[in-house]
Design an enzyme around this catalytic site. Structure first.
Site, PDB file in Angstrom:
ATOM      1  N   ARG A  54      37.580  23.135  61.959  1.00 55.02           N
ATOM      2  CA  ARG A  54      37.825  23.181  60.517  1.00 55.02           C
ATOM      3  C   ARG A  54      38.332  21.832  60.027  1.00 55.02           C
ATOM      4  NH1 ARG A  54      41.277  28.125  60.903  1.00 55.02           N
ATOM      5  NH2 ARG A  54      42.422  27.739  62.803  1.00 55.02           N
ATOM      6  N   GLU A  65      42.449  24.016  54.228  1.00 55.14           N
ATOM      7  CA  GLU A  65      41.340  23.829  55.164  1.00 55.14           C
ATOM      8  C   GLU A  65      40.018  24.300  54.578  1.00 55.14           C
ATOM      9  OE1 GLU A  65      43.968  24.814  59.182  1.00 55.14           O
ATOM     10  OE2 GLU A  65      42.951  26.433  58.087  1.00 55.14           O
ATOM     11  N   ALA A 148      51.875  39.873  56.437  1.00 57.08           N
ATOM     12  CA  ALA A 148      50.702  40.415  55.748  1.00 57.08           C
ATOM     13  C   ALA A 148      49.607  40.889  56.689  1.00 57.08           C
ATOM     14  CB  ALA A 148      50.145  39.371  54.776  1.00 57.08           C
ATOM     15  N   THR A 210      53.222  35.134  63.732  1.00 59.02           N
ATOM     16  CA  THR A 210      54.338  34.618  62.942  1.00 59.02           C
ATOM     17  C   THR A 210      53.862  33.434  62.115  1.00 59.02           C
ATOM     18  OG1 THR A 210      55.064  33.223  64.780  1.00 59.02           O
ATOM     19  CG2 THR A 210      56.042  35.421  64.592  1.00 59.02           C
ATOM     20  N   GLY A 234      49.070  33.666  65.792  1.00 54.28           N
ATOM     21  CA  GLY A 234      49.926  32.927  64.859  1.00 54.28           C
ATOM     22  C   GLY A 234      49.821  31.424  65.000  1.00 54.28           C
ATOM     23  N   ASP A 236      47.939  28.342  64.757  1.00 54.12           N
ATOM     24  CA  ASP A 236      46.643  28.017  64.166  1.00 54.12           C
ATOM     25  C   ASP A 236      46.591  26.620  63.573  1.00 54.12           C
ATOM     26  OD1 ASP A 236      48.327  28.392  62.047  1.00 54.12           O
ATOM     27  OD2 ASP A 236      47.207  30.040  61.134  1.00 54.12           O
ATOM     28  N   VAL A 302      42.582  31.084  66.997  1.00 50.05           N
ATOM     29  CA  VAL A 302      42.992  30.244  65.872  1.00 50.05           C
ATOM     30  C   VAL A 302      42.161  30.532  64.625  1.00 50.05           C
ATOM     31  CG1 VAL A 302      43.876  28.398  67.338  1.00 50.05           C
ATOM     32  CG2 VAL A 302      41.475  28.345  66.614  1.00 50.05           C
TER      33      VAL A 302
END
Length: 349
Positions: A54, A65, A148, A210, A234, A236, A302
């Site tokens: 990315r 990104e 979320a 997280t 988490g 990433d 990721v």
């Protein structure tokens, strides 16, 4: 007289409201299962896709990104941010939108919200990996990090893998209470735990999710027993991890796209020659996934553009025969392609 837009100039747009309508019409668990199958189908044809890490713009506040890919017929990209401190201001940590276009003309064929869709596709990707890597009789999941993503992750593991219980932990008890409340009536036995170690007790699948953009140790080596599948989602971006490196020394690690994961994933802690297996090879039967009951498997996820492409393609198909979109005029498309200025002039009041 203003020109009437051509059919190709009108692009279907899915708003947040319409995405929610679509999810509820399909049913969230059914949609997660169908998304899992759609992503797996594209992993089986992994080699035909354009692949690139990315394109990231990092700041002290977070990251913005672009995630592009193409299968030669359709092009897709997602715009996504990650701003851990946003929640302090009542804002989403992650927001996203996505687009599909036909390669033959370059014209867009879909524009959609992807904040909800990213949560769904991330959970579906986790479940797809667990389908191949988790113990076959897995019934309990630990969910460490109750933001979320948490409910989506739990419901995807229920729909795809068949988990029956989830053990929750977050450093913020309010997040855990929110997740437990939202999962009430889901058919899952929900336990709120006082520590990450407590959450992992008896769990065959451990998911870490997280938000802090830092090197962290959410899961330590002593929490990981033989036979566990770890779903680490988490970490990433560069400088953000969740697992102690000793876990990686014991685990067999599976990744999406090594050039991206070695920069952004848990394996950024390890030497460049740390061995990993690409998940698409497991899906296609070209590499082993889970070999035995004592093996520790780690999906160092990721997020990769092909997963977003799969989700966008799935939504486009699911929209057929519904009114869960609106056509929007976002492509200037004059009758004479050479006369863009003339189209503008003719639009004068």
């Amino acid at each position: 007289m203003p020109q009437v837009p051509s059919e190709k100039a009108l692009v279907p747009f899915v708003s947040v409201e319409n995405m929610m309508r679509l999810v509820h019409q399909v049913g969230i668990e059914r949609m997660l299962l169908e998304l899992t199958d759609a992503i797996e189908a594209d992993f089986r044809r992994w080699e035909i896709f354009d692949k690139t890490p990315r394109i990231a713009s990092h700041s002290r506040d977070g990251v913005i990104e672009l995630m592009p890919t193409s299968d030669g017929e359709t092009y897709g990209f997602k715009y996504v941010n990650g701003h851990p401190k946003n929640s302090n201001d009542g804002l989403q940590t992650v927001t996203a939108l996505g687009l599909l276009a036909e390669v033959s003309s370059g014209y867009p064929v879909l524009l959609t919200e992807m904040t909800l869709l990213t949560a769904l596709r991330t959970a579906a990707t986790s479940a797809m990996a667990a389908r191949h890597l988790a113990p076959g009789n897995a019934k309990t999941m630990a969910m460490i990090g109750n933001g979320a993503q948490a409910e989506f992750q739990a419901l995807a593991m229920k729909a795809v893998v068949g988990i029956e219980a989830v053990r929750l932990y977050d450093i913020d008890p309010r997040a855990t209470a929110k997740t437990a409340r939202n999962l009430a009536g889901s058919g899952l036995a929900v336990t709120s735990c006082r520590s990450a170690q407590d959450a992992t007790e008896g769990a065959e699948i451990v998911t870490t999710c997280t938000a802090d953009k830092q090197f962290a140790t959410i899961l330590t080596d002593n929490m990981v027993g033989a036979g566990i599948h770890i779903n680490a989602i988490g970490g990433d971006c560069p400088g953000k991890t969740e697992l102690h490196r000793d876990i990686l020394l014991r685990a067999d690690t599976f990744v999406e796209y090594p050039p991206q994961t070695r920069v952004e994933g848990e394996i950024q802690q390890m030497a460049p020659d740390y061995p990993v297996t690409e998940l698409w090879r497991v899906v296609r039967g070209e590499a082993a996934g889970r070999r035995d009951a004592r093996q520790i498997t780690l999906f160092d996820s990721v997020g990769f553009a092909i997963e977003d492409f799969s989700a966008l393609r799935y939504v486009r198909e699911r929209l057929k025969g519904t009114d869960f979109y609106q056509d929007i005029d976002i492509i200037a498309d004059p009758d004479d392609p050479r006369d863009l200025f003339g189209m503008l002039q003719r639009a004068k009041a």
